[in-house]
Write an enzyme that holds these catalytic residues in place. Structure first.
Site, PDB file in Angstrom:
ATOM      1  N   ASP A 102       0.844  -1.201   0.000  1.00 44.94           N
ATOM      2  CA  ASP A 102       0.000   0.000   0.000  1.00 44.94           C
ATOM      3  C   ASP A 102       0.877   1.248   0.000  1.00 44.94           C
ATOM      4  O   ASP A 102       2.010   1.215   0.481  1.00 44.94           O
ATOM      5  CB  ASP A 102      -0.829   0.110   1.282  1.00 44.94           C
ATOM      6  CG  ASP A 102      -1.668  -1.099   1.544  1.00 44.94           C
ATOM      7  OD1 ASP A 102      -1.951  -1.826   0.587  1.00 44.94           O
ATOM      8  OD2 ASP A 102      -2.022  -1.280   2.717  1.00 44.94           O
TER       9      ASP A 102
HETATM   10  N1  URA Z   1      -1.102  -5.827   4.141  1.00 43.58           N
HETATM   11  C1  URA Z   1      -1.571  -4.569   4.082  1.00 43.58           C
HETATM   12  O1  URA Z   1      -2.557  -4.232   4.710  1.00 43.58           O
HETATM   13  N2  URA Z   1      -0.890  -3.689   3.317  1.00 43.58           N
HETATM   14  C2  URA Z   1       0.197  -4.010   2.617  1.00 43.58           C
HETATM   15  O2  URA Z   1       0.766  -3.164   1.924  1.00 43.58           O
HETATM   16  C3  URA Z   1       0.659  -5.330   2.675  1.00 43.58           C
HETATM   17  C4  URA Z   1      -0.018  -6.225   3.449  1.00 43.58           C
END
Ligand code: URA
Length: 234
Positions: A102
């Protein structure tokens, strides 16, 4: 492969531009001898303006993704490619992130131009463990580890239970979580499912490959030993 195509595929310029580099004598071998477009030379022996070329296709990169960058080429804001040499965006085959983090997640991100390798790492069948450090808004209740390990936890709006995951409390508000799958916003949604909220999230390893002391925004090319630890050290 012809040298003009090889160098253009690394993103140094169009074929026309690379042909001009040959005419200008900018492309040489390691001893400094000017090369011609039809010469046959090993990749490792090529120089452009006296500098070795970027690695050939089959590249695997480890990037320590900072918060605030998206794993996209098209996003309007800051993207992970801004952290790499501009020509890396122009490589053919393209250099793609191996799975995604993310925008607000930091840490270990792999990029490769090798489709088979990408599939081997991301395939659910590979079960490669991915380890995250999460900072939480509320204290752990104590029942999260068994909920995550159960193999029955359902995320909101999903119908397939999550594979068992391993949670280890580091402090009352910090946890280490190891997943073997990669669903959308999985870590944040797992903690939401047990009534908590993730304040910050960092991926610190995939398989046996660790982020180590690579600073945020820094990257390095992975070698054969790294590839072994990726698949063997988990
Ligand atoms: N889980 C999440 O919530 N975000 C990420 O970027 C990776 C795993």
């Amino acid at each position: 492969m012809k040298l003009v195509k090889l160098i253009a595929n690394l993103g140094y310029g169009s074929r026309k531009e690379v042909a001009a580099m040959f005419r200008e004598g900018r492309i040489t071998d390691a001893s400094g001898e000017v090369l011609y477009a039809d010469d046959q030379v090993e990749h490792a022996d090529l120089r452009l303006d006296d500098a070795p070329l970027d690695p050939a296709a089959g590249l695997l990169i480890l990037l320590n993704k900072p918060i605030g960058f998206t794993c996209s080429t098209k996003d309007k804001g800051r993207v992970i490619y801004d952290l790499l040499p501009p020509r890396f965006r122009l490589r053919n085959p393209a250099l793609s992130p191996v799975g995604r983090l993310d925008r607000d997640t930091s840490g270990l991100l792999l990029l490769t131009d090798d489709g088979a390798l990408l599939h081997r790492i991301t395939s659910p069948k590979s079960h490669l463990p991915k380890c995250y450090l999460a900072e939480l808004a509320s204290d752990l209740r104590g029942d999260e580890a068994s909920a995550f390990a159960s193999g029955t936890l359902l995320l909101e709006s999903e119908t397939t239970a999550l594979a068992p995951a391993t949670l280890e409390a580091v402090t009352s508000r910090h946890a280490r979580l190891v997943l073997v799958e990669g669903r959308y916003h999985q870590v944040r949604r797992m903690f939401a499912a047990v009534g908590n909220h993730v304040l910050s999230l960092e991926r610190v390893s995939i398989g046996g490959l660790e982020i180590g002391d690579l600073a945020p925004g820094q990257w390095r090319v992975l070698d054969t030993a790294d590839r072994h630890s990726l698949f063997e050290g988990g």
